[in-house]
Design a protein around this motif. Structure first.
Motif, PDB file in Angstrom:
ATOM      1  N   GLY A  65      -3.268  -0.619  -1.895  1.00  9.95           N
ATOM      2  CA  GLY A  65      -4.034  -0.707  -0.655  1.00  9.95           C
ATOM      3  C   GLY A  65      -5.337   0.074  -0.707  1.00  9.95           C
TER       4      GLY A  65
ATOM      5  N   ASN B  17      -2.806 -10.529  11.015  1.00  8.37           N
ATOM      6  CA  ASN B  17      -1.676 -10.219  10.113  1.00  8.37           C
ATOM      7  C   ASN B  17      -0.339 -10.684  10.685  1.00  8.37           C
ATOM      8  OD1 ASN B  17      -2.881  -9.118   7.879  1.00  8.37           O
ATOM      9  ND2 ASN B  17      -2.696  -6.989   8.564  1.00  8.37           N
TER      10      ASN B  17
ATOM     11  N   GLY C 217       0.837  -1.198   0.000  1.00 12.47           N
ATOM     12  CA  GLY C 217       0.000   0.000   0.000  1.00 12.47           C
ATOM     13  C   GLY C 217       0.870   1.244   0.000  1.00 12.47           C
TER      14      GLY C 217
ATOM     15  N   ALA D 193       2.606   2.945   2.319  1.00  9.84           N
ATOM     16  CA  ALA D 193       3.916   2.920   2.971  1.00  9.84           C
ATOM     17  C   ALA D 193       4.847   1.904   2.313  1.00  9.84           C
ATOM     18  CB  ALA D 193       3.742   2.602   4.461  1.00  9.84           C
TER      19      ALA D 193
ATOM     20  N   ASN E 183      -2.683   8.287   9.241  1.00  7.52           N
ATOM     21  CA  ASN E 183      -3.417   7.743   8.093  1.00  7.52           C
ATOM     22  C   ASN E 183      -3.563   8.743   6.951  1.00  7.52           C
ATOM     23  OD1 ASN E 183      -4.346   4.889   8.105  1.00  7.52           O
ATOM     24  ND2 ASN E 183      -4.775   5.463  10.220  1.00  7.52           N
TER      25      ASN E 183
ATOM     26  N   GLN F 208      -1.613   9.299   3.067  1.00  3.80           N
ATOM     27  CA  GLN F 208      -0.656   8.708   2.135  1.00  3.80           C
ATOM     28  C   GLN F 208       0.709   9.398   2.174  1.00  3.80           C
ATOM     29  OE1 GLN F 208      -1.449   6.603  -1.023  1.00  3.80           O
ATOM     30  NE2 GLN F 208      -2.996   5.727   0.310  1.00  3.80           N
TER      31      GLN F 208
ATOM     32  N   GLY G 182       3.591   2.183   8.221  1.00  4.14           N
ATOM     33  CA  GLY G 182       2.142   2.104   8.017  1.00  4.14           C
ATOM     34  C   GLY G 182       1.384   2.902   9.065  1.00  4.14           C
ATOM     35  N   GLY G 183       0.076   2.946   8.864  1.00  2.00           N
ATOM     36  CA  GLY G 183      -0.794   3.805   9.662  1.00  2.00           C
ATOM     37  C   GLY G 183      -0.598   3.677  11.166  1.00  2.00           C
TER      38      GLY G 183
ATOM     39  N   GLU H 223       2.527  -8.664  -1.569  1.00  2.00           N
ATOM     40  CA  GLU H 223       1.222  -7.997  -1.523  1.00  2.00           C
ATOM     41  C   GLU H 223       0.119  -9.040  -1.680  1.00  2.00           C
ATOM     42  OE1 GLU H 223      -0.356  -5.023  -0.927  1.00  2.00           O
ATOM     43  OE2 GLU H 223      -2.121  -6.218  -1.430  1.00  2.00           O
ATOM     44  N   LYS H 224      -0.845  -9.004  -0.773  1.00  2.00           N
ATOM     45  CA  LYS H 224      -1.865 -10.061  -0.811  1.00  2.00           C
ATOM     46  C   LYS H 224      -2.879  -9.882  -1.945  1.00  2.00           C
ATOM     47  CE  LYS H 224      -5.257  -8.287   2.484  1.00  2.00           C
ATOM     48  NZ  LYS H 224      -5.936  -8.464   3.753  1.00  2.00           N
ATOM     49  N   GLN H 225      -3.036  -8.652  -2.415  1.00  2.00           N
ATOM     50  CA  GLN H 225      -3.985  -8.455  -3.520  1.00  2.00           C
ATOM     51  C   GLN H 225      -3.254  -8.591  -4.861  1.00  2.00           C
ATOM     52  OE1 GLN H 225      -7.039  -5.432  -3.012  1.00  2.00           O
ATOM     53  NE2 GLN H 225      -5.983  -4.752  -1.167  1.00  2.00           N
TER      54      GLN H 225
ATOM     55  N   MET I 146      -9.190   9.900  -1.964  1.00  2.00           N
ATOM     56  CA  MET I 146      -9.698  10.942  -2.868  1.00  2.00           C
ATOM     57  C   MET I 146      -8.607  11.930  -3.260  1.00  2.00           C
ATOM     58  SD  MET I 146     -12.685   9.799  -2.943  1.00  2.00           S
ATOM     59  CE  MET I 146     -13.773  10.933  -3.764  1.00  2.00           C
ATOM     60  N   SER I 147      -7.685  12.223  -2.323  1.00  2.00           N
ATOM     61  CA  SER I 147      -6.707  13.269  -2.621  1.00  2.00           C
ATOM     62  C   SER I 147      -5.423  13.015  -1.842  1.00  2.00           C
ATOM     63  CB  SER I 147      -7.276  14.639  -2.247  1.00  2.00           C
ATOM     64  OG  SER I 147      -7.509  14.685  -0.871  1.00  2.00           O
TER      65      SER I 147
HETATM   66  C1  LIG Z   1     -12.010   5.201   2.433  1.00  2.00           C
HETATM   67  C2  LIG Z   1     -10.667   5.800   2.680  1.00  2.00           C
HETATM   68  C3  LIG Z   1     -10.347   7.014   2.131  1.00  2.00           C
HETATM   69  C4  LIG Z   1      -9.094   7.576   2.349  1.00  2.00           C
HETATM   70  N1  LIG Z   1      -8.814   8.773   1.769  1.00  2.00           N
HETATM   71  C5  LIG Z   1      -7.582   9.284   1.896  1.00  2.00           C
HETATM   72  C6  LIG Z   1      -7.237  10.472   1.200  1.00  2.00           C
HETATM   73  O1  LIG Z   1      -8.055  11.055   0.476  1.00  2.00           O
HETATM   74  N2  LIG Z   1      -5.965  10.949   1.342  1.00  2.00           N
HETATM   75  C7  LIG Z   1      -5.038  10.312   2.111  1.00  2.00           C
HETATM   76  O2  LIG Z   1      -3.894  10.781   2.182  1.00  2.00           O
HETATM   77  N3  LIG Z   1      -5.341   9.190   2.796  1.00  2.00           N
HETATM   78  C8  LIG Z   1      -6.587   8.655   2.691  1.00  2.00           C
HETATM   79  N4  LIG Z   1      -6.910   7.504   3.354  1.00  2.00           N
HETATM   80  C9  LIG Z   1      -5.928   6.920   4.283  1.00  2.00           C
HETATM   81  C10 LIG Z   1      -4.782   6.247   3.577  1.00  2.00           C
HETATM   82  O3  LIG Z   1      -5.197   5.584   2.441  1.00  2.00           O
HETATM   83  C11 LIG Z   1      -4.117   5.281   4.530  1.00  2.00           C
HETATM   84  O4  LIG Z   1      -3.637   6.000   5.623  1.00  2.00           O
HETATM   85  C12 LIG Z   1      -2.967   4.570   3.873  1.00  2.00           C
HETATM   86  O5  LIG Z   1      -3.399   3.819   2.782  1.00  2.00           O
HETATM   87  C13 LIG Z   1      -2.299   3.649   4.867  1.00  2.00           C
HETATM   88  O6  LIG Z   1      -1.175   3.127   4.229  1.00  2.00           O
HETATM   89  P1  LIG Z   1      -0.580   1.755   4.676  1.00  2.00           P
HETATM   90  O7  LIG Z   1       0.561   1.479   3.790  1.00  2.00           O
HETATM   91  O8  LIG Z   1      -0.372   1.759   6.141  1.00  2.00           O
HETATM   92  O9  LIG Z   1      -1.773   0.722   4.415  1.00  2.00           O
HETATM   93  P2  LIG Z   1      -2.451   0.325   3.057  1.00  2.00           P
HETATM   94  O10 LIG Z   1      -2.381   1.410   2.082  1.00  2.00           O
HETATM   95  O11 LIG Z   1      -3.766  -0.251   3.422  1.00  2.00           O
HETATM   96  O12 LIG Z   1      -1.522  -0.833   2.531  1.00  2.00           O
HETATM   97  C14 LIG Z   1      -1.436  -2.088   3.138  1.00  2.00           C
HETATM   98  C15 LIG Z   1      -1.239  -3.088   2.009  1.00  2.00           C
HETATM   99  O13 LIG Z   1      -0.894  -4.336   2.571  1.00  2.00           O
HETATM  100  C16 LIG Z   1      -1.670  -5.350   1.972  1.00  2.00           C
HETATM  101  N5  LIG Z   1      -1.794  -6.376   2.993  1.00  2.00           N
HETATM  102  C17 LIG Z   1      -2.571  -6.353   4.092  1.00  2.00           C
HETATM  103  N6  LIG Z   1      -2.363  -7.450   4.830  1.00  2.00           N
HETATM  104  C18 LIG Z   1      -1.404  -8.158   4.184  1.00  2.00           C
HETATM  105  C19 LIG Z   1      -0.753  -9.383   4.465  1.00  2.00           C
HETATM  106  N7  LIG Z   1      -1.030 -10.081   5.556  1.00  2.00           N
HETATM  107  N8  LIG Z   1       0.183  -9.816   3.603  1.00  2.00           N
HETATM  108  C20 LIG Z   1       0.473  -9.113   2.473  1.00  2.00           C
HETATM  109  N9  LIG Z   1      -0.119  -7.945   2.155  1.00  2.00           N
HETATM  110  C21 LIG Z   1      -1.046  -7.487   3.016  1.00  2.00           C
HETATM  111  C22 LIG Z   1      -2.965  -4.682   1.595  1.00  2.00           C
HETATM  112  O14 LIG Z   1      -3.602  -5.382   0.548  1.00  2.00           O
HETATM  113  C23 LIG Z   1      -2.483  -3.315   1.174  1.00  2.00           C
HETATM  114  O15 LIG Z   1      -2.154  -3.247  -0.177  1.00  2.00           O
HETATM  115  C24 LIG Z   1      -8.147   6.914   3.157  1.00  2.00           C
HETATM  116  C25 LIG Z   1      -8.472   5.682   3.724  1.00  2.00           C
HETATM  117  C26 LIG Z   1      -9.716   5.128   3.487  1.00  2.00           C
HETATM  118  C27 LIG Z   1     -10.046   3.801   4.088  1.00  2.00           C
END
Ligand SMILES: Cc1cc2nc3c(=O)[nH]c(=O)nc-3n(C[C@H](O)[C@H](O)[C@H](O)COP(=O)(O)OP(=O)(O)OC[C@H]3O[C@@H](n4cnc5c(N)ncnc54)[C@H](O)[C@@H]3O)c2cc1C
Length: 476
Positions: A66, A296, A37, A39, A455, A457, A449-450, A59-61, A85-86
């Motif tokens: 993400g 996880n 995702g 991070a 939270n 991007q 990550g978050g 990546e699981k998907q 969205m942004s």
């Molecule tokens: C509806 C919504 C709207 C949002 N809008 C915004 C916005 O407009 N602007 C903004 O800046 N932020 C926005 N955010 C927040 C932002 O998207 C998140 O803070 C950010 O994606 C978190 O990044 P991450 O890398 O921690 O997790 P993610 O981006 O969720 O990435 C985690 C990744 O790990 C993968 N994964 C999970 N478990 C496993 C596993 N066990 N093994 C392998 N892969 C796995 C997932 O498939 C995913 O691809 C929004 C969030 C949501 C839910």
């Protein structure tokens, strides 16, 4: 085989190979990253291309990105975002888009009329927003108060004070904080954008609410911090471009099923869930970029310290999707508030689990649905909840037809899963955030990550930047 491991790690037999795995499925990497995702994908690019490290990204998907979800209408080819969205302007965020040739532009939205409805009863709520000037004045006051604390929690908690020095306002519930400073007029904008991710934000601890709606969002509303979107209208373009670029270094549809983590490196067994093929990856560093939930973390053989700390997190579960039922009226937004919110009780908010909003976004009667679940709501439960509320809205005459029992038609659905990780005030006072950060680097494992940052991007990308020097130390 052992000598190969020895030459890579410089440490004899620290990470033994298992002979049952065919050699073609054994890889040697500098850094293995789990989670593609915001991070994880960013870190993969920087570590491979800019720091010259051999990486693997798990990546699981079957796509990267993400929580960035984009849907393309098959009839018109027009893209719609229903996740992220942004992007906030932060650090070199725009440069990161440029390096992939992904054009950026202003964020766009469709003009809608908002109907405030109690989704539990279907009754209209006569809710009145404050005049926009009052909302902005309250937002400016909010920014003035919270901005001095921003560096304590963003992009990293590493400056977070020791328990005796934590500003006491950060430990109030957000409702108490808002009341203390008379910021009620800012609450509708906060809740209706990103604050709703925490559920009933007035009952959550201010420290963690500010991670969902903090100084950066306030600056964005006040025109003091830029934000942008992908110009094509499809935010997924960025992560598709990253996926194409990283090519064979990404393991899609894959998860870690077993691991050994030592101070000298890690060995992960990675399984592709479509082909069942397994790959053994030896790496000198592991970067976990997934939420550290019990599910996880199961394959990562947590030690008791890690287990004790990470099990303290609680989450909300967020789901979004698109529906296109004719029962919803074009250019309308249906927003869920309790009856007690009328006419101007801005602190009255629904409690999870709830559908937060159903918004017209254009196209063939497309509506974006946002659902906030408690820590047990799963995808099936989220869809059931929206169906029940849809039935209630129909029966109460809030929608354009009165036919009962019409099933919702999901055009797209995405489980964002557990997010907005937080802990109790008692845990914060007990030095939780310091203990969390002390995990960094243990058993060759780093965390992003978050849950470890915030939270948003692009702020997560800044957090990754802070981690790189530590993570790269000792990797030649
Ligand atoms: C509806 C919504 C709207 C949002 N809008 C915004 C916005 O407009 N602007 C903004 O800046 N932020 C926005 N955010 C927040 C932002 O998207 C998140 O803070 C950010 O994606 C978190 O990044 P991450 O890398 O921690 O997790 P993610 O981006 O969720 O990435 C985690 C990744 O790990 C993968 N994964 C999970 N478990 C496993 C596993 N066990 N093994 C392998 N892969 C796995 C997932 O498939 C995913 O691809 C929004 C969030 C949501 C839910």
């Amino acid at each position: 085989m052992l000598s190969l491991v020895t030459s890579i790690f410089g440490v004899l037999a620290a990470v033994p190979l298992v002979s049952a795995v065919p050699p073609s499925n054994v890889l040697m990497k500098d850094v293995v990253i789990v989670g593609g995702g915001a991070a994880g994908a960013y870190a993969a690019v920087r570590l491979r291309d800019d720091f010259g490290k051999r990486i693997a990204l798990i990546e699981k998907q079957d796509i990267l990105g993400g929580m960035v979800d984009s849907y393309v209408d098959p009839k018109t080819g027009i893209p719609y975002n229903y996740g992220v969205m942004s992007f906030l302007e932060a650090g070199n965020a725009t440069g990161f888009f440029q390096r992939f040739g992904v054009a950026i532009g202003p964020t766009s939205s469709v003009s809608v009329t908002t109907n405030y409805i109690d989704f539990e009863t279907g009754e209209l709520v006569d809710f009145q927003l404050p005049p926009m000037a009052d909302q902005m004045a309250a937002m400016a006051n909010f920014l003035r108060i919270v901005e001095p604390w921003e560096h304590l929690t963003q992009p990293s908690y590493s400056n977070f004070p020791t328990p005796d020095a934590i500003p006491e306002d950060l430990l109030l519930t957000f409702g108490e904080f808002i009341t203390k400073y008379g910021l009620e007029d800012a609450v509708p904008l906060m809740f209706q954008t990103t604050g709703l991710g925490l559920g009933n934000m007035t009952e959550e601890t201010t420290l963690f609410v500010l991670q969902g709606f903090g100084a950066s969002m306030a600056r964005a509303f006040l025109g003091k911090q830029g934000q942008f979107a992908v110009a094509s209208g499809r935010n997924q373009d960025l992560y598709d471009a990253i996926g194409k670029h990283l090519a064979g270094d990404v393991f899609y549809s894959s998860t870690v099923v077993d691991s050994q983590r030592t101070d000298f490196g890690v060995t992960l067994t990675v399984q592709n869930h479509k082909t069942n093929e397994t790959t053994r990856i030896h790496a000198r560093r592991l970067l976990l970029a997934i939420e550290p939930t019990a599910a996880n973390m199961a394959p990562f053989d947590l030690d008791s310290d890690e287990q004790t700390i990470l099990s303290k997190f609680t989450y909300t579960n967020e789901y979004t999707g698109l529906v296109n039922n004719a029962a919803f009226a074009t250019n309308q937004s249906y927003f869920n508030l309790p009856a007690t919110a009328a006419p101007s009780n801005y602190l009255a908010l629904p409690n999870p689990s709830f559908t937060a909003r159903i918004d017209y976004i254009g196209g063939d009667n497309l509506f974006r649905v946002t659902i906030i679940g408690n820590d047990t709501l799963d995808s099936a439960g989220a869809k059931r909840l929206v169906q029940e509320e849809f039935n209630t809205l129909l029966q109460a005459g809030r929608l354009t037809t009165t036919s009962d029992g019409e099933p919702l038609n999901w055009v797209a659905f995405s489980a964002h899963g557990p997010m907005h990780a937080r802990v109790s005030v008692a845990d914060v006072k007990d030095g939780f955030l310091q203990k969390l950060y002390a995990l960094q680097g243990g058993r060759s494992t780093w965390w992003t990550g978050g849950a470890f940052s915030v939270n948003f991007q692009t702020i997560l990308w800044e957090f990754d930047e802070i981690l790189f020097p530590e993570l790269l130390q000792g990797l030649n």
